[in-house]
Write a protein that holds these residues in place. Structure first.
Motif: not given
Length: 262
Positions: A226-234
């Motif tokens: 889920h690529p969105e996880v990268g934005a949530y992590y940032a």
């Protein structure tokens, strides 16, 4: 594309779900695979499906890990890739019992430590090896409702980070797969949390396995189906209080749902 033809691969927890999909994907790429699962019948079934070797047993205990590594080396001659996929979700809320905490830490963290102890020295000696941990987006963010899962998956990611930072210059590639909602038994049994897990789509195990296989080319540490996880992590790192506030609002929503059902 990543070349895994002829590589010796072990997948733990491969009797179903993501592990089964990983075993299928690696076999389809030409790897020689050992399928491990606590459920011996499931391990044998998956092995038969893909022409692999089944080694049933506990992939978490010291004796179980040692047995699996020993048997896999006999079947494969050499272990080139280790997918530490076995994991559990057990224990909810602040009152989660001690035995659930112990089990979660044993399976979700110490299994990786015990496997690495047996594998990494040999990989360092030959200058090549790959250790892939199936963690979770919970290991980068959190898992509402389950402190045991959140803490142990954070531990899995932390150990993988340490392993990579320590050995990457000596030929050991370490990766962590961190999906959100995946259509597995854990998702189906998630109750009210299914709504949260489905926020950015629920993937099939095969989609996660494909993302993991693609990530073998390039060796990037974080594998985010889920690529969105990268934005949530940032966002979590850049403004932790704001992120926690958002998570708390989701918790309040879940509390309201639970109250409405009583």
């Amino acid at each position: 594309m990543p070349d895994q033809h002829g590589k010796g691969v072990v997948v733990t927890g491969a009797g179903n779900g993501i592990g089964r999909a990983l075993a299928h994907r690696m076999a389809a790429a030409g790897a020689r695979v050992v399928v491990n699962d606590l459920d011996a019948e499931a391990a044998r079934a998956v092995a038969a499906e893909i022409g692999a070797h089944a080694v049933a047993g506990d992939a978490a205990s010291p004796d179980g890990v040692a047995h699996l590594v020993e048997r896999a080396r006999v079947e494969l001659e050499a272990i080139d890739v280790w997918f530490g996929n076995a994991g559990i979700e057990r224990g909810h809320g602040l009152d989660a019992p001690e035995e659930d905490w112990a089990a979660a830490l044993d399976v979700n963290v110490m299994a990786h430590v015990r496997a690495a102890r047996l594998l990494v020295p040999g990989w360092v000696a030959r200058g090549a090896g790959r250790f892939v941990v199936t963690a979770s987006a919970a290991g980068l963010l959190t898992m509402l409702g389950s402190p045991t899962y959140s803490v142990s998956k954070h531990g899995a990611v932390a150990f993988a980070e340490w392993l990579s930072a320590t050995y990457r210059h000596r030929g050991v590639v370490v990766q962590a797969i961190c999906p959100q909602g995946v259509r597995t038994r854990m998702y189906e049994e998630a109750g009210a949390l299914k709504e949260v897990l489905a926020h950015d789509a629920v993937l099939t195990p095969e989609q996660v396995a494909e993302a993991a296989w693609q990530a073998l080319d390039g060796d990037r540490f974080l594998v985010l189906p889920h690529p969105e996880v990268g934005a949530y992590y940032a966002a979590r790192a850049s403004d932790t209080d704001r992120w926690l506030g958002g998570m708390n609002r989701v918790q309040q929503h879940l509390d309201g749902q639970a109250g409405g059902m009583r």
